[in-house]
Design a protein around this motif. Structure first.
Motif, short mmCIF file in Angstrom:
data_model
loop_
_atom_site.label_atom_id
_atom_site.label_comp_id
_atom_site.label_asym_id
_atom_site.label_seq_id
_atom_site.Cartn_x
_atom_site.Cartn_y
_atom_site.Cartn_z
N LEU A 94 0.42 2.50 -15.86
CA LEU A 94 0.01 3.31 -14.71
C LEU A 94 1.20 3.83 -13.92
O LEU A 94 1.03 4.55 -12.93
CB LEU A 94 -0.91 2.49 -13.80
CG LEU A 94 -2.25 2.05 -14.41
CD1 LEU A 94 -3.01 1.16 -13.45
CD2 LEU A 94 -3.09 3.26 -14.80
N GLY A 95 2.41 3.46 -14.33
CA GLY A 95 3.60 3.96 -13.67
C GLY A 95 3.77 3.45 -12.25
O GLY A 95 4.24 4.17 -11.38
N LEU A 96 3.42 2.18 -12.03
CA LEU A 96 3.46 1.62 -10.69
C LEU A 96 4.73 0.81 -10.46
O LEU A 96 5.34 0.30 -11.40
CB LEU A 96 2.24 0.71 -10.47
CG LEU A 96 0.87 1.33 -10.74
CD1 LEU A 96 -0.22 0.30 -10.52
CD2 LEU A 96 0.64 2.56 -9.89
N LYS A 97 5.09 0.66 -9.21
CA LYS A 97 6.18 -0.21 -8.81
C LYS A 97 5.58 -1.41 -8.09
O LYS A 97 5.16 -1.32 -6.94
CB LYS A 97 7.16 0.52 -7.90
CG LYS A 97 8.34 -0.35 -7.49
CD LYS A 97 9.33 0.42 -6.62
CE LYS A 97 10.53 -0.46 -6.25
NZ LYS A 97 11.50 0.28 -5.40
N ASP B 57 1.45 4.13 2.07
CA ASP B 57 0.88 4.42 3.38
C ASP B 57 -0.32 3.54 3.71
O ASP B 57 -1.01 3.77 4.70
CB ASP B 57 0.44 5.89 3.44
CG ASP B 57 1.63 6.83 3.41
OD1 ASP B 57 2.64 6.53 4.08
OD2 ASP B 57 1.58 7.84 2.68
N LEU B 58 -0.58 2.56 2.88
CA LEU B 58 -1.72 1.67 3.09
C LEU B 58 -1.22 0.26 3.35
O LEU B 58 -0.04 -0.04 3.20
CB LEU B 58 -2.65 1.71 1.87
CG LEU B 58 -3.14 3.11 1.46
CD1 LEU B 58 -4.03 3.03 0.23
CD2 LEU B 58 -3.85 3.83 2.59
N TYR B 59 -2.13 -0.62 3.74
CA TYR B 59 -1.71 -1.99 4.00
C TYR B 59 -2.88 -2.95 3.87
O TYR B 59 -4.06 -2.56 3.90
CB TYR B 59 -1.08 -2.12 5.39
CG TYR B 59 -2.03 -1.89 6.56
CD1 TYR B 59 -2.80 -2.93 7.09
CD2 TYR B 59 -2.14 -0.63 7.16
CE1 TYR B 59 -3.65 -2.73 8.16
CE2 TYR B 59 -2.99 -0.42 8.24
CZ TYR B 59 -3.74 -1.47 8.74
OH TYR B 59 -4.59 -1.28 9.79
N LEU B 60 -2.54 -4.22 3.69
CA LEU B 60 -3.50 -5.31 3.73
C LEU B 60 -3.22 -6.15 4.96
O LEU B 60 -2.07 -6.52 5.23
CB LEU B 60 -3.38 -6.20 2.49
CG LEU B 60 -3.74 -5.57 1.14
CD1 LEU B 60 -3.45 -6.56 0.01
CD2 LEU B 60 -5.21 -5.14 1.10
N GLU B 61 -4.25 -6.43 5.72
CA GLU B 61 -4.16 -7.30 6.89
C GLU B 61 -4.47 -8.74 6.48
O GLU B 61 -5.38 -8.99 5.70
CB GLU B 61 -5.17 -6.83 7.95
CG GLU B 61 -5.28 -7.75 9.16
CD GLU B 61 -6.52 -7.46 9.98
OE1 GLU B 61 -6.92 -8.35 10.76
OE2 GLU B 61 -7.08 -6.35 9.86
N VAL B 62 -3.70 -9.68 7.01
CA VAL B 62 -3.88 -11.10 6.70
C VAL B 62 -4.82 -11.73 7.73
O VAL B 62 -4.53 -11.73 8.93
CB VAL B 62 -2.53 -11.84 6.71
CG1 VAL B 62 -2.73 -13.32 6.40
CG2 VAL B 62 -1.56 -11.21 5.72
N VAL C 106 -0.98 5.79 -5.02
CA VAL C 106 -0.53 6.78 -6.00
C VAL C 106 -0.15 8.11 -5.36
O VAL C 106 0.31 9.02 -6.06
CB VAL C 106 -1.60 6.99 -7.10
CG1 VAL C 106 -1.77 5.73 -7.91
CG2 VAL C 106 -2.93 7.44 -6.50
N SER C 107 -0.33 8.23 -4.05
CA SER C 107 0.14 9.44 -3.37
C SER C 107 1.61 9.31 -2.96
O SER C 107 2.26 10.30 -2.63
CB SER C 107 -0.72 9.74 -2.13
OG SER C 107 -0.49 8.78 -1.12
N HIS C 108 2.12 8.10 -2.97
CA HIS C 108 3.52 7.85 -2.62
C HIS C 108 4.38 8.09 -3.85
O HIS C 108 3.99 7.73 -4.97
CB HIS C 108 3.66 6.41 -2.13
CG HIS C 108 4.99 6.09 -1.54
ND1 HIS C 108 6.10 5.82 -2.31
CD2 HIS C 108 5.39 5.99 -0.24
CE1 HIS C 108 7.12 5.56 -1.52
NE2 HIS C 108 6.72 5.67 -0.25
N SER D 165 -7.29 10.25 -0.89
CA SER D 165 -7.67 9.75 -2.21
C SER D 165 -6.48 9.09 -2.90
O SER D 165 -6.19 9.33 -4.06
CB SER D 165 -8.23 10.89 -3.09
OG SER D 165 -9.39 11.43 -2.52
N SER D 166 -5.76 8.25 -2.13
CA SER D 166 -4.51 7.70 -2.63
C SER D 166 -4.64 6.30 -3.22
O SER D 166 -3.68 5.77 -3.76
CB SER D 166 -3.47 7.67 -1.51
OG SER D 166 -3.89 6.82 -0.46
#
Length: 287
Positions: free
Chosen positions: A91-94, A147-152, A64-66, A42-43
């Motif tokens: 949201l405290g994101l980088k 730990d996730l990614y987008l494929e092109v 958000v799990s990282h 649920s990240s």
């Protein structure tokens, strides 16, 4: 297909905050969802944002799990950069990457402004677009965030440089998968093919081979919608898209007879978007 981690992309010490520096790689990892899919951890944090003047959707994904809460933004608009920066901060994101699906003709990208306001952000766009960016993307590359990614996936036809970004495959990735299709595939439609190197046959083949080949429950998020729709699926478009359910010959006939007006923003938007949306050369040198 090549997965590229942050360390493999570029040495941060050698990369200035310009959108002029090309690279072959990308890397960060990923996301917790508001209305989107769930992951094993649920990240995935996911937000769909809207710019009303051009009816453009901007997407924010973060892991958000990282511990660093790394994020990627897709297709930002210059008019809503302040909103987007504020949301990232709240949201405290980088924010690691700002990626575009193609060189847009109907609005100016917010990429350059975001790079100026958020330290360390890298711009990314397809190599085939010939646009300036920190990272030039090729088919099969992966943009990691947490730990996730987008494929092109290359989906030319609306423009020569269009790509679709697809969330990863596997137990740690969002399920169902998500695809950010730009203008290649719209909800019950598709992008026009009469400018910027567009080609109806190429678009037809791109959508059928790169998007309709995804699992039928894949969530499809376009760059625009003009009727209040927000998301569709591969299965829906295979059944109900009035253009792309036809054979290629009929699709070409439809696209040749759309009779659409010349885009009112194209003469401003395309030159600006070739350089990350910065329109003033003096300002560009400072980014």
């Amino acid at each position: 297909m090549q997965a590229l981690g942050v360390a493999a992309v570029v040495n941060p010490a050698s990369l200035t905050a310009r959108c002029l520096l090309p690279s072959r790689a990308v890397g960060v990892r990923s996301c917790s969802s508001m209305t989107g899919p769930k992951t094993a951890k649920s990240s995935l944090l996911f937000r769909q944002l809207f710019e009303k003047e051009s009816s453009t959707y901007t997407y924010l994904l973060a892991d958000v799990s990282h511990p660093d809460r790394p994020a990627v933004m897709v297709d930002p608009v210059d008019k809503t950069v302040e909103r987007d920066v504020a949301l990232v901060q709240q949201l405290g994101l980088k924010l690691l990457y700002v990626v575009n699906t193609h060189v847009h003709a109907d609005h100016v990208t917010g990429t350059g402004l975001l790079k100026a306001k958020v330290p360390g952000v890298k711009s990314a766009i397809s190599r085939a677009s010939d646009a300036k960016a920190d990272v030039h993307l090729d088919a099969g590359e992966k943009i990691h965030f947490g730990d996730l990614y987008l494929e092109v996936r290359p989906t030319p036809g609306h423009t020569k440089g269009c790509v679709t970004y697809v969330t990863g495959e596997g137990p740690e990735q969002p399920s169902p998968r998500m695809a950010f299709t730009g203008d290649a595939l719209l909800i019950r439609g598709c992008g026009r093919t009469d400018f910027q190197g567009g080609d109806a046959s190429q678009l037809y083949k791109s959508v059928h081979s790169q998007i309709f080949s995804l699992p039928k429950d894949t969530l499809l998020y376009p760059a625009h919608d003009y009727k209040g729709n927000t998301v569709t699926t591969v299965e829906e478009e295979l059944q109900h898209n009035p253009r792309l359910t036809k054979d290629e010959k009929e699709f070409k006939r439809i696209m040749q007879n759309l009779g659409l007006p010349y885009p009112k923003m194209i003469d401003v938007a395309v030159p600006a978007n070739m350089v990350c949306g910065i329109q003033d050369p003096v300002a560009m040198s400072a980014v």
